[in-house]
Design an enzyme around this catalytic site. Structure first.
Site, PDB file in Angstrom:
ATOM      1  N   ASP A 169      63.183  -6.565   6.484  1.00  0.00           N
ATOM      2  CA  ASP A 169      63.451  -5.597   5.413  1.00  0.00           C
ATOM      3  C   ASP A 169      62.172  -4.912   4.945  1.00  0.00           C
ATOM      4  OD1 ASP A 169      62.387  -7.885   4.310  1.00  0.00           O
ATOM      5  OD2 ASP A 169      63.735  -7.933   2.570  1.00  0.00           O
TER       6      ASP A 169
ATOM      7  N   SER B  74      41.441   5.847  13.331  1.00  0.00           N
ATOM      8  CA  SER B  74      42.410   4.910  13.883  1.00  0.00           C
ATOM      9  C   SER B  74      43.473   4.564  12.837  1.00  0.00           C
ATOM     10  CB  SER B  74      41.677   3.659  14.383  1.00  0.00           C
ATOM     11  OG  SER B  74      42.548   2.799  15.072  1.00  0.00           O
TER      12      SER B  74
ATOM     13  N   HIS C 218      38.653   5.700  22.168  1.00  0.00           N
ATOM     14  CA  HIS C 218      39.170   5.540  20.809  1.00  0.00           C
ATOM     15  C   HIS C 218      38.066   5.492  19.749  1.00  0.00           C
ATOM     16  CE1 HIS C 218      42.238   4.377  17.885  1.00  0.00           C
ATOM     17  NE2 HIS C 218      41.439   3.429  17.456  1.00  0.00           N
TER      18      HIS C 218
END
Length: 384
Positions: free
Chosen positions: A304, A92, A358
């Site tokens: 940023d 993952s 998953h």
């Protein structure tokens, strides 16, 4: 073999002996189980360790806990071990770290194995969550298809929570949104069944929510003890000065009318759960997260973020990448994983399956890792 744990914000598993994928791995590897920075024994981030820091000070600290710096930690381990090259196994989020590793130190890597973790490199965070919300709706549909009697049980819990203030044993508050966040388990093998059995004891005879049910819901939400997941989860998709996360999952949720539980309750429609997302309301409903609410807002507004990936280094990568991808993955969208596999080029071989969800590495890790190793050694023709 460096094991890169999923997350972000969770330590490597503690083991009592080799089983599952680890039993296969130790047959021909020395396995390093890393606690990624901020977890386990690696300078853990908790409410206690952040106590005393101002919101901006804590946010400035936490920006150093992303994949780029986790890679630097891996490099420090590699050098300390005297290993010229290593292999990695990324589950993952560990696959996201793998791609950051390939972007920075490809010469340190002999081979990379990835399970459910080919990150959506180059995708805008809003598009990532739009795809995820569609998967969540489908998994909710399948849940009700599997357990049609739970439609009314879910509605009864939602109705009760909308009319009552309910405190959890941990001290947190169980709101409708927090209850629906239990759908995170729907993307795992057995997750729907586990929730079904939890839901069957939701109420006691007098119509109140059962204490055992509340304990089970508490147990399924580990964000109090692993706050990096809440604080930093959306930042794993953030790159560059033009992309603050701004609670992307919460924002894009409003684009899907079917996700409005109030409307669904009023109209007698199926109530849709959420999944592997984080939300601003968590800072008000989780007791240990409340003091970090301002920190989370600082991080969500940050515009940023530095780069996590180097597209040129990833393009036609020379390091073999062997990946298991899950066709209906609720956490990591396959259509974006496919694009990354194409970017990596011919050295990236993908086994695509819908046999597992998953958590395939946990469900049948021995066989999955064995298959990836055979792909690496050319012992199986995948892709055919």
């Amino acid at each position: 073999l460096f094991y890169l744990q999923g997350g972000p914000g969770f330590p490597s598993g503690r083991v009592n002996g080799p089983s599952g994928w680890l039993a296969r791995a130790v047959q021909d590897h020395r396995v390093i189980l890393l606690d990624q920075r901020g977890t386990g024994r690696s300078a853990p981030i908790t409410g206690q360790t952040l106590d005393g820091l101002g919101d901006q000070q804590a946010a400035d600290l936490l920006i150093n806990f992303r994949a780029d710096n986790i890679v630097e930690d891996c490099e420090a381990f590699r050098r300390a071990l005297g290993a010229k090259k290593i292999r990695t196994l990324g589950q993952s989020y560990g696959g996201f770290i793998t791609l950051s590793y390939l972007s920075r130190y490809p010469d340190s890597l002999e081979a990379c194995f990835v399970t459910g973790g080919l990150a959506p490199v180059g995708q805008h965070i809003d598009d990532v969550y739009r795809a995820t919300w569609k998967r969540v709706q489908e998994r909710s549909r399948r849940y009700y298809e599997m357990f049609p009697g739970d439609r009314e049980r879910v509605r009864a819990v939602v109705r009760y929570l909308s009319e009552h203030n309910v405190q959890l044993p941990s001290g947190g508050i169980l709101t409708v949104d927090r209850f629906l966040a239990t759908g995170i388990g729907f993307g795992k093998s057995g997750g729907m069944e586990d929730f079904h059995w939890t839901l069957e004891s939701a109420f006691v005879a007098n119509g109140e929510l059962d204490y055992r049910f509340l304990v089970a819901i508490d147990r399924d939400h580990a964000w109090d003890t692993n706050p990096i997941y809440w604080l930093m989860h959306e930042s794993i998709y953030a790159e560059g000065a033009s992309q603050p996360t701004k609670w992307a999952a919460h924002r894009t949720q409003k684009e899907f009318p079917a996700l409005d539980w109030k409307k669904a309750l009023a109209n007698g429609e199926d109530i849709v759960f959420s999944g592997e997302m984080v939300f601003p309301w968590m800072g008000k409903t989780f007791l240990e997260l409340k003091p970090m609410d301002g920190v989370a807002e600082k991080l969500a507004a940050k515009s940023d973020w530095g780069p996590l990936y180097d597209m040129e280094k990833l393009k036609n990568c020379k390091v073999p990448v062997l990946a298991a991808a899950y066709y209906e993955d609720m956490y990591v969208e396959w259509k974006y994983s496919e694009q990354v596999a194409k970017l990596l080029g011919p050295k990236c071989k993908v086994w695509l399956t819908n046999e597992y969800q998953h958590n395939g590495l946990r469900a049948n890790g021995h066989n999955i890792l064995d298959l990836l190793l055979k792909m690496y050694h050319g012992e199986v023709a995948i892709p055919s």
